[in-house]
Design a protein around this motif. Structure first.
Motif, PDB file in Angstrom:
ATOM      1  N   GLU A   4     -21.803  26.238 -25.911  1.00 29.94           N
ATOM      2  CA  GLU A   4     -21.329  27.278 -25.250  1.00 29.94           C
ATOM      3  C   GLU A   4     -21.313  28.370 -26.431  1.00 29.94           C
ATOM      4  OE1 GLU A   4     -21.529  29.425 -21.848  1.00 29.94           O
ATOM      5  OE2 GLU A   4     -21.711  27.086 -21.880  1.00 29.94           O
ATOM      6  N   ALA A   5     -20.639  28.052 -27.494  1.00 30.31           N
ATOM      7  CA  ALA A   5     -20.645  29.316 -28.186  1.00 30.31           C
ATOM      8  C   ALA A   5     -21.360  29.892 -29.055  1.00 30.31           C
ATOM      9  CB  ALA A   5     -19.018  28.929 -29.660  1.00 30.31           C
ATOM     10  N   THR A   6     -22.855  29.288 -29.172  1.00 28.28           N
ATOM     11  CA  THR A   6     -24.514  29.070 -30.000  1.00 28.28           C
ATOM     12  C   THR A   6     -24.953  30.420 -28.973  1.00 28.28           C
ATOM     13  OG1 THR A   6     -25.106  27.321 -28.907  1.00 28.28           O
ATOM     14  CG2 THR A   6     -23.964  26.949 -30.907  1.00 28.28           C
ATOM     15  N   TYR A   7     -24.996  30.262 -27.990  1.00 31.53           N
ATOM     16  CA  TYR A   7     -25.417  30.960 -27.411  1.00 31.53           C
ATOM     17  C   TYR A   7     -24.647  32.437 -26.996  1.00 31.53           C
ATOM     18  CZ  TYR A   7     -27.745  32.790 -22.210  1.00 31.53           C
ATOM     19  OH  TYR A   7     -28.097  33.483 -22.254  1.00 31.53           O
ATOM     20  N   ALA A   8     -25.775  33.354 -27.377  1.00 30.79           N
ATOM     21  CA  ALA A   8     -25.301  34.388 -27.828  1.00 30.79           C
ATOM     22  C   ALA A   8     -25.727  35.920 -26.318  1.00 30.79           C
ATOM     23  CB  ALA A   8     -26.033  35.074 -28.603  1.00 30.79           C
ATOM     24  N   LEU A   9     -25.407  36.631 -25.788  1.00 28.65           N
ATOM     25  CA  LEU A   9     -25.644  37.062 -25.135  1.00 28.65           C
ATOM     26  C   LEU A   9     -26.623  38.000 -25.437  1.00 28.65           C
ATOM     27  CD1 LEU A   9     -23.008  38.296 -22.602  1.00 28.65           C
ATOM     28  CD2 LEU A   9     -24.816  36.986 -21.676  1.00 28.65           C
ATOM     29  N   PRO A  10     -27.537  38.893 -24.407  1.00 34.81           N
ATOM     30  CA  PRO A  10     -29.209  39.635 -24.848  1.00 34.81           C
ATOM     31  C   PRO A  10     -27.585  41.189 -25.038  1.00 34.81           C
ATOM     32  CG  PRO A  10     -29.522  38.803 -22.552  1.00 34.81           C
ATOM     33  CD  PRO A  10     -28.382  38.499 -23.723  1.00 34.81           C
ATOM     34  N   GLN A  11     -28.022  41.898 -26.300  1.00 39.00           N
ATOM     35  CA  GLN A  11     -27.274  43.227 -27.026  1.00 39.00           C
ATOM     36  C   GLN A  11     -28.207  44.317 -25.913  1.00 39.00           C
ATOM     37  OE1 GLN A  11     -24.469  42.894 -28.338  1.00 39.00           O
ATOM     38  NE2 GLN A  11     -24.111  41.155 -27.235  1.00 39.00           N
ATOM     39  N   SER A  12     -27.491  45.213 -25.859  1.00 41.01           N
ATOM     40  CA  SER A  12     -27.930  46.508 -25.558  1.00 41.01           C
ATOM     41  C   SER A  12     -28.480  47.207 -26.711  1.00 41.01           C
ATOM     42  CB  SER A  12     -27.492  47.027 -24.308  1.00 41.01           C
ATOM     43  OG  SER A  12     -27.957  47.764 -24.188  1.00 41.01           O
ATOM     44  N   ASP A  13     -29.262  48.255 -26.703  1.00 40.18           N
ATOM     45  CA  ASP A  13     -29.243  49.402 -27.961  1.00 40.18           C
ATOM     46  C   ASP A  13     -29.501  50.192 -26.782  1.00 40.18           C
ATOM     47  OD1 ASP A  13     -31.831  49.178 -27.432  1.00 40.18           O
ATOM     48  OD2 ASP A  13     -32.046  47.782 -29.561  1.00 40.18           O
ATOM     49  N   PRO A  14     -30.166  51.551 -27.889  1.00 37.22           N
ATOM     50  CA  PRO A  14     -30.365  53.137 -26.478  1.00 37.22           C
ATOM     51  C   PRO A  14     -31.407  52.471 -26.070  1.00 37.22           C
ATOM     52  CG  PRO A  14     -29.061  53.226 -28.594  1.00 37.22           C
ATOM     53  CD  PRO A  14     -29.034  52.043 -29.239  1.00 37.22           C
ATOM     54  N   GLU A  15     -32.639  51.850 -27.148  1.00 40.30           N
ATOM     55  CA  GLU A  15     -34.216  51.492 -26.333  1.00 40.30           C
ATOM     56  C   GLU A  15     -33.854  51.003 -25.421  1.00 40.30           C
ATOM     57  OE1 GLU A  15     -33.666  51.473 -30.055  1.00 40.30           O
ATOM     58  OE2 GLU A  15     -34.130  53.640 -30.417  1.00 40.30           O
ATOM     59  N   SER A  16     -33.138  49.973 -25.101  1.00 42.61           N
ATOM     60  CA  SER A  16     -32.898  48.694 -23.990  1.00 42.61           C
ATOM     61  C   SER A  16     -31.901  48.518 -23.208  1.00 42.61           C
ATOM     62  CB  SER A  16     -32.722  46.917 -24.975  1.00 42.61           C
ATOM     63  OG  SER A  16     -31.761  47.387 -25.407  1.00 42.61           O
ATOM     64  N   ALA A  17     -31.186  50.246 -23.119  1.00 42.57           N
ATOM     65  CA  ALA A  17     -30.285  50.245 -22.474  1.00 42.57           C
ATOM     66  C   ALA A  17     -30.844  50.198 -21.039  1.00 42.57           C
ATOM     67  CB  ALA A  17     -28.747  51.361 -22.568  1.00 42.57           C
ATOM     68  N   PRO A  18     -31.844  51.224 -20.269  1.00 45.08           N
ATOM     69  CA  PRO A  18     -32.211  51.659 -19.276  1.00 45.08           C
ATOM     70  C   PRO A  18     -32.920  50.157 -18.609  1.00 45.08           C
ATOM     71  CG  PRO A  18     -32.839  53.644 -20.524  1.00 45.08           C
ATOM     72  CD  PRO A  18     -32.467  52.316 -21.446  1.00 45.08           C
ATOM     73  N   TYR A  19     -33.453  49.163 -19.455  1.00 44.53           N
ATOM     74  CA  TYR A  19     -33.834  48.162 -19.309  1.00 44.53           C
ATOM     75  C   TYR A  19     -32.929  47.117 -18.683  1.00 44.53           C
ATOM     76  CZ  TYR A  19     -35.529  42.680 -19.983  1.00 44.53           C
ATOM     77  OH  TYR A  19     -35.949  42.136 -19.395  1.00 44.53           O
ATOM     78  N   TRP A  20     -31.674  46.478 -18.996  1.00 47.17           N
ATOM     79  CA  TRP A  20     -30.236  46.467 -18.856  1.00 47.17           C
ATOM     80  C   TRP A  20     -29.932  46.317 -17.590  1.00 47.17           C
ATOM     81  CZ3 TRP A  20     -30.787  41.796 -20.136  1.00 47.17           C
ATOM     82  CH2 TRP A  20     -31.275  41.152 -21.601  1.00 47.17           C
ATOM     83  N   GLU A  21     -29.645  48.002 -17.636  1.00 52.05           N
ATOM     84  CA  GLU A  21     -29.117  48.828 -16.847  1.00 52.05           C
ATOM     85  C   GLU A  21     -29.328  48.179 -15.417  1.00 52.05           C
ATOM     86  OE1 GLU A  21     -28.712  52.490 -17.494  1.00 52.05           O
ATOM     87  OE2 GLU A  21     -26.882  52.534 -18.613  1.00 52.05           O
ATOM     88  N   GLY A  22     -31.389  48.470 -15.338  1.00 50.53           N
ATOM     89  CA  GLY A  22     -31.993  47.785 -14.000  1.00 50.53           C
ATOM     90  C   GLY A  22     -31.691  46.209 -13.827  1.00 50.53           C
ATOM     91  N   ILE A  23     -31.476  45.759 -14.869  1.00 45.81           N
ATOM     92  CA  ILE A  23     -31.994  44.349 -14.653  1.00 45.81           C
ATOM     93  C   ILE A  23     -30.272  43.856 -13.783  1.00 45.81           C
ATOM     94  CG2 ILE A  23     -31.217  41.329 -14.882  1.00 45.81           C
ATOM     95  CD1 ILE A  23     -33.925  42.995 -16.050  1.00 45.81           C
ATOM     96  N   GLN A  24     -29.672  44.797 -14.526  1.00 44.26           N
ATOM     97  CA  GLN A  24     -28.103  44.533 -13.420  1.00 44.26           C
ATOM     98  C   GLN A  24     -27.997  45.174 -11.589  1.00 44.26           C
ATOM     99  OE1 GLN A  24     -25.203  43.346 -14.240  1.00 44.26           O
ATOM    100  NE2 GLN A  24     -26.383  42.753 -16.153  1.00 44.26           N
ATOM    101  N   GLN A  25     -28.933  45.960 -11.565  1.00 41.22           N
ATOM    102  CA  GLN A  25     -29.435  46.398 -10.423  1.00 41.22           C
ATOM    103  C   GLN A  25     -30.310  46.073  -9.873  1.00 41.22           C
ATOM    104  OE1 GLN A  25     -29.892  51.087 -10.769  1.00 41.22           O
ATOM    105  NE2 GLN A  25     -28.155  51.087 -12.183  1.00 41.22           N
ATOM    106  N   GLY A  26     -30.624  44.894 -10.274  1.00 34.48           N
ATOM    107  CA  GLY A  26     -32.281  44.345  -9.685  1.00 34.48           C
ATOM    108  C   GLY A  26     -33.288  44.866  -9.163  1.00 34.48           C
ATOM    109  N   GLU A  27     -33.405  45.197 -10.251  1.00 35.65           N
ATOM    110  CA  GLU A  27     -34.529  45.820 -10.723  1.00 35.65           C
ATOM    111  C   GLU A  27     -36.050  45.925 -11.943  1.00 35.65           C
ATOM    112  OE1 GLU A  27     -36.261  50.653 -10.732  1.00 35.65           O
ATOM    113  OE2 GLU A  27     -34.116  50.035 -10.804  1.00 35.65           O
ATOM    114  N   LEU A  28     -36.779  45.409 -12.293  1.00 34.53           N
ATOM    115  CA  LEU A  28     -36.972  44.992 -13.178  1.00 34.53           C
ATOM    116  C   LEU A  28     -38.247  46.435 -13.498  1.00 34.53           C
ATOM    117  CD1 LEU A  28     -37.980  43.240 -15.753  1.00 34.53           C
ATOM    118  CD2 LEU A  28     -39.996  42.511 -13.998  1.00 34.53           C
ATOM    119  N   ARG A  29     -37.288  47.403 -15.093  1.00 36.64           N
ATOM    120  CA  ARG A  29     -37.707  48.410 -15.378  1.00 36.64           C
ATOM    121  C   ARG A  29     -38.400  48.927 -17.033  1.00 36.64           C
ATOM    122  NH1 ARG A  29     -32.315  51.339 -15.544  1.00 36.64           N
ATOM    123  NH2 ARG A  29     -32.061  51.779 -13.252  1.00 36.64           N
ATOM    124  N   ILE A  30     -39.442  48.735 -17.406  1.00 36.84           N
ATOM    125  CA  ILE A  30     -40.726  49.274 -18.157  1.00 36.84           C
ATOM    126  C   ILE A  30     -40.812  50.660 -18.679  1.00 36.84           C
ATOM    127  CG2 ILE A  30     -41.247  47.127 -17.600  1.00 36.84           C
ATOM    128  CD1 ILE A  30     -43.950  47.796 -16.572  1.00 36.84           C
TER     129      ILE A  30
END
Length: 136
Positions: A4-30
């Motif tokens: 379980e400890a070997t699995y890392a969550l995807p990390q957000s950075d300034p470039e990818s933050a809108p992508y991950w925010e969309g995922i949390q809202q059920g929206e695929l953003r590109i």
């Protein structure tokens, strides 16, 4: 160290933050370039087609086709108990490709060119990730 400890969550950075925010809202953003009008994925600061910095976030349709795939027979972490499963490269209607996992897809129905639709799923209680299902 546990599996379980070997699995890392995807990390957000300034470039990818809108992508991950969309995922949390059920929206695929590109991203889409205002200069050349082409879609871009993975998130970045410059368009790989024309090198413009005029990239804006848009909602993707979530529909695409299987470009390539493989069956994973050995896995680790939260995915270990789910093997075998299918990893695919999906080409979205917008023209970009992304690596994902196909879910609820019988192997005999999976083929290159098959239509798919995004589905946001949680794995082991972690935040949702964009997986794909075969389209009806």
């Amino acid at each position: 160290m546990s599996e379980e400890a070997t699995y890392a969550l995807p990390q957000s950075d300034p470039e990818s933050a809108p992508y991950w925010e969309g995922i949390q809202q059920g929206e695929l953003r590109i991203q889409r370039c205002a200069a050349c009008q082409r879609h871009v994925f993975y998130p970045r600061t410059l368009c790989p087609h024309c090198h413009s910095d005029q990239l804006a976030w848009v909602s993707a349709s979530g529909r695409g086709t299987i470009y390539s795939y493989t069956v994973v027979h050995r896995a680790f972490g939260p995915f270990a108990a789910e093997a075998p499963f299918i990893i695919a490269i999906v080409e979205l209607e917008e023209g970009v490709r992304l690596m994902t996992r196909l879910i609820d897809a019988p192997r005999e129905r999976v083929r290159i060119g098959a239509a798919v639709q995004v589905s946001f799923e949680q794995v082991s209680g972690r935040p949702p990730l964009p997986f794909f299902r075969l389209a009806e």
